[in-house]
Design a protein around this motif. Structure first.
Motif, mmCIF file in Angstrom:
data_model
loop_
_atom_site.group_PDB
_atom_site.id
_atom_site.type_symbol
_atom_site.label_atom_id
_atom_site.label_comp_id
_atom_site.label_asym_id
_atom_site.label_seq_id
_atom_site.Cartn_x
_atom_site.Cartn_y
_atom_site.Cartn_z
ATOM 1 N N LEU A 177 0.815 -1.211 0.000
ATOM 2 C CA LEU A 177 0.000 0.000 0.000
ATOM 3 C C LEU A 177 0.854 1.269 0.000
ATOM 4 O O LEU A 177 0.383 2.337 -0.399
ATOM 5 C CB LEU A 177 -0.943 0.011 1.212
ATOM 6 C CG LEU A 177 -1.984 -1.113 1.248
ATOM 7 C CD1 LEU A 177 -2.856 -0.970 2.492
ATOM 8 C CD2 LEU A 177 -2.849 -1.119 -0.008
ATOM 9 N N LEU A 196 0.928 3.169 -3.511
ATOM 10 C CA LEU A 196 -0.235 3.759 -4.153
ATOM 11 C C LEU A 196 -0.032 5.263 -4.321
ATOM 12 O O LEU A 196 0.495 5.943 -3.444
ATOM 13 C CB LEU A 196 -1.484 3.505 -3.308
ATOM 14 C CG LEU A 196 -1.940 2.040 -3.215
ATOM 15 C CD1 LEU A 196 -3.016 1.895 -2.158
ATOM 16 C CD2 LEU A 196 -2.447 1.558 -4.572
ATOM 17 N N GLU A 254 -10.413 3.153 -0.306
ATOM 18 C CA GLU A 254 -10.149 1.961 -1.099
ATOM 19 C C GLU A 254 -10.292 2.239 -2.593
ATOM 20 O O GLU A 254 -9.568 1.671 -3.421
ATOM 21 C CB GLU A 254 -11.120 0.844 -0.680
ATOM 22 C CG GLU A 254 -11.187 -0.357 -1.601
ATOM 23 C CD GLU A 254 -9.890 -1.130 -1.674
ATOM 24 O OE1 GLU A 254 -9.721 -1.890 -2.639
ATOM 25 O OE2 GLU A 254 -9.053 -0.995 -0.765
ATOM 26 N N GLY A 314 -9.282 4.619 -4.217
ATOM 27 C CA GLY A 314 -8.143 5.340 -4.768
ATOM 28 C C GLY A 314 -8.269 6.841 -4.609
ATOM 29 O O GLY A 314 -7.338 7.592 -4.915
ATOM 30 N N SER A 365 -7.066 -2.070 -3.886
ATOM 31 C CA SER A 365 -5.873 -1.304 -3.530
ATOM 32 C C SER A 365 -4.653 -2.198 -3.343
ATOM 33 O O SER A 365 -3.535 -1.822 -3.704
ATOM 34 C CB SER A 365 -6.128 -0.494 -2.254
ATOM 35 O OG SER A 365 -6.531 -1.335 -1.187
#
Length: 363
Positions: free
Chosen positions: A128, A131, A277, A279, A309
């Motif tokens: 994560l 991201l 979640e 984005g 994600s």
């Protein structure tokens, strides 16, 4: 990367690896999955056939000794991580280990020490971090967009283990490292540490097992569940340049109905930020009374992955790993190292102690 060596990858595990690690690595230029091993050979053979992996190892010991394996990806229950990882490091292999890194902080410390001695790339799969929305959030927090940090909050909600008849498996077994605290709590703790650049100083935890019995996969007989399916955490952090007396909370469940949530929030003296979640990244200046969207790029996803994600994060993370190895590097900028894994495990151990005592526990 055409002039760089092809990175040979060995996969240990045929469950989560099938939906995430294998599609992720197959999407990376310069990567080649050469072998797979599983506790049940028939599972490895099925996955190998599905993804055209030419070699199925008899066991993980055979896989880590292969000369054509540069990176060992350990995607197995946590109770097996330390043995497989230490063996791979002893062979001079780079290692990617699923979270939670280990069963205890003592195991994690040994893994971190061996990785340092081996001087190879050794990472925990906290994808994560990669991201786009989290990178933007990190930059905004450290750039003063919400002033002095006061509080962080993590919410994970899913009911996938509430499905009637969901069978007993290793996830139901505390001795195998199953449970929400390890699987999801490790991500929450990593998110806090990564964003704040500060360690957890104390934790108070409530771990619950709401579904106490499940049917055995093979026999159908009822088996007792010994792991947690719900974890509630309160945390205090060491003072840092971002804030003093910062607190944190995490509400993590795999048996709660409602909209699927994987949400990370941070609150400061002049506003707040929230990633979801989906984005999306949101900013709420103080006194605005609303969340305003922040423009972020939608992360790509490798073919064959389930949308989410975790998948989008690993799509980016896996190629960063391959690129680093192709360049002869033992580091991936921004990735969670074994040293990070040890710090996270200290918090998880303290959380379990707190749950048993009912008291705040120092880390």
């Amino acid at each position: 990367m055409s002039s760089q060596k092809i990175i040979g990858i060995g996969i240990v595990g045929a469950g989560f690896a099938r939906t995430t690690q294998i599609p992720g690595f197959k999407n990376c230029t310069g990567a080649h999955i050469v072998s797979i091993a599983s506790g049940h050979r028939e599972n490895a053979e099925k996955v190998a056939a599905e993804f055209s992996i030419e070699h199925v190892a008899n066991d993980w010991q055979e896989l880590v000794q292969r000369d054509d394996v540069d990176l060992v990806s350990v995607v197995t229950p946590p109770a097996t991580h330390v043995e497989i990882t230490l063996a791979a490091l002893a062979q001079g292999k780079a290692v990617l280990t699923e979270k939670p890194m280990a069963m205890t902080a003592d195991e994690a410390k040994q893994m971190a020490e061996d990785a340092q001695q081996a001087n190879v790339l050794a990472l925990i799969d906290h994808e994560l971090r990669f991201l786009s929305n989290r990178h933007t959030m990190h930059a905004m927090v450290h750039g003063g967009a919400i002033g002095r940090v006061r509080h962080c909050n993590y919410v994970f909600r899913s009911d996938y283990r509430s499905v009637p008849g969901h069978p007993w498996d290793w996830w139901s077994d505390e001795r195998m490292g199953g449970g929400t605290l390890g699987a999801i709590g490790s991500h929450a703790v990593d998110s806090f540490r990564w964003l704040l650049g500060a360690e957890v100083s104390e934790v108070s935890a409530l771990l619950s097992t709401h579904i106490a019995q499940r049917p055995d996969k093979s026999s159908g007989a009822t088996r007792s569940v010994t792991s947690d399916d719900d974890a509630k955490l309160m945390l205090r952090f060491v003072d840092s340049e971002l804030g003093a007396n910062v607190t944190g909370t995490a509400s993590l469940s795999v048996v709660e109905s409602g909209r699927y949530e994987n949400r990370f929030e941070v609150y400061g003296s002049t506003g707040a930020l929230m990633v979801e979640e989906s984005g999306e990244l949101w900013h709420s200046p103080t006194d605005s009374g609303t969340w305003r969207p922040v423009q972020v790029d939608q992360d790509p996803i490798a073919p064959g992955m389930r949308d989410g994600s975790w998948s989008r994060g690993f799509t980016a993370f896996s190629c960063k790993i391959v690129e680093a190895l192709g360049n002869g590097s033992t580091q991936v900028e921004g990735a969670a190292t074994f040293a990070d894994g040890y710090k996270i495990q200290l918090v998880l151990d303290a959380a379990r102690t707190s749950n048993k005592s009912g008291c705040w526990t120092k880390v």
